[in-house]
Design a protein around this motif. Sequence first.
Motif, PDB file in Angstrom:
ATOM      1  N   LEU A  99       0.822  -1.208   0.000  1.00  0.00           N
ATOM      2  CA  LEU A  99       0.000   0.000   0.000  1.00  0.00           C
ATOM      3  C   LEU A  99       0.858   1.260   0.000  1.00  0.00           C
ATOM      4  O   LEU A  99       0.523   2.241  -0.678  1.00  0.00           O
ATOM      5  N   LEU A 100       1.973   1.244   0.731  1.00  0.00           N
ATOM      6  CA  LEU A 100       2.878   2.400   0.714  1.00  0.00           C
ATOM      7  C   LEU A 100       3.496   2.594  -0.666  1.00  0.00           C
ATOM      8  O   LEU A 100       3.628   3.731  -1.141  1.00  0.00           O
ATOM      9  N   ALA A 101       3.858   1.504  -1.316  1.00  0.00           N
ATOM     10  CA  ALA A 101       4.433   1.610  -2.662  1.00  0.00           C
ATOM     11  C   ALA A 101       3.405   2.177  -3.639  1.00  0.00           C
ATOM     12  O   ALA A 101       3.737   3.040  -4.461  1.00  0.00           O
ATOM     13  N   TRP A 102       2.147   1.723  -3.557  1.00  0.00           N
ATOM     14  CA  TRP A 102       1.095   2.255  -4.425  1.00  0.00           C
ATOM     15  C   TRP A 102       0.846   3.724  -4.151  1.00  0.00           C
ATOM     16  O   TRP A 102       0.660   4.516  -5.083  1.00  0.00           O
ATOM     17  N   ALA A 103       0.826   4.098  -2.871  1.00  0.00           N
ATOM     18  CA  ALA A 103       0.596   5.508  -2.532  1.00  0.00           C
ATOM     19  C   ALA A 103       1.726   6.375  -3.080  1.00  0.00           C
ATOM     20  O   ALA A 103       1.483   7.458  -3.617  1.00  0.00           O
ATOM     21  N   ALA A 104       2.961   5.912  -2.956  1.00  0.00           N
ATOM     22  CA  ALA A 104       4.097   6.671  -3.482  1.00  0.00           C
ATOM     23  C   ALA A 104       4.010   6.787  -5.000  1.00  0.00           C
ATOM     24  O   ALA A 104       4.293   7.855  -5.562  1.00  0.00           O
ATOM     25  N   LEU A 105       3.602   5.725  -5.657  1.00  0.00           N
ATOM     26  CA  LEU A 105       3.458   5.757  -7.115  1.00  0.00           C
ATOM     27  C   LEU A 105       2.370   6.727  -7.536  1.00  0.00           C
ATOM     28  O   LEU A 105       2.547   7.503  -8.489  1.00  0.00           O
ATOM     29  N   VAL A 106       1.260   6.736  -6.833  1.00  0.00           N
ATOM     30  CA  VAL A 106       0.160   7.652  -7.166  1.00  0.00           C
ATOM     31  C   VAL A 106       0.594   9.099  -6.970  1.00  0.00           C
ATOM     32  O   VAL A 106       0.315   9.967  -7.810  1.00  0.00           O
TER      33      VAL A 106
END
Length: 61
Positions: free
Chosen positions: A36-43
């Motif tokens: 979830l942190l990786a997705w948030a950073a990507l977004v």
Amino acid sequence: MLWGWDIGERLYVYVIPMIGSLLTPIALVMGFWDVLLAWAALVVLLHMLWRNNVKNANSTL
């Protein structure tokens, strides 16, 4: 196993009857916090790039 992570270990909470049905959002965050942190950073990164491109496009008009 995916990139050294055992997905089955992350899903162990969902087999517990009460926790699996009542606390699914909490179990999701507990089990997949790094994803979830990786997705948030990507977004956030894509949003910043998009805004920068929009500003550049508007300045050339």
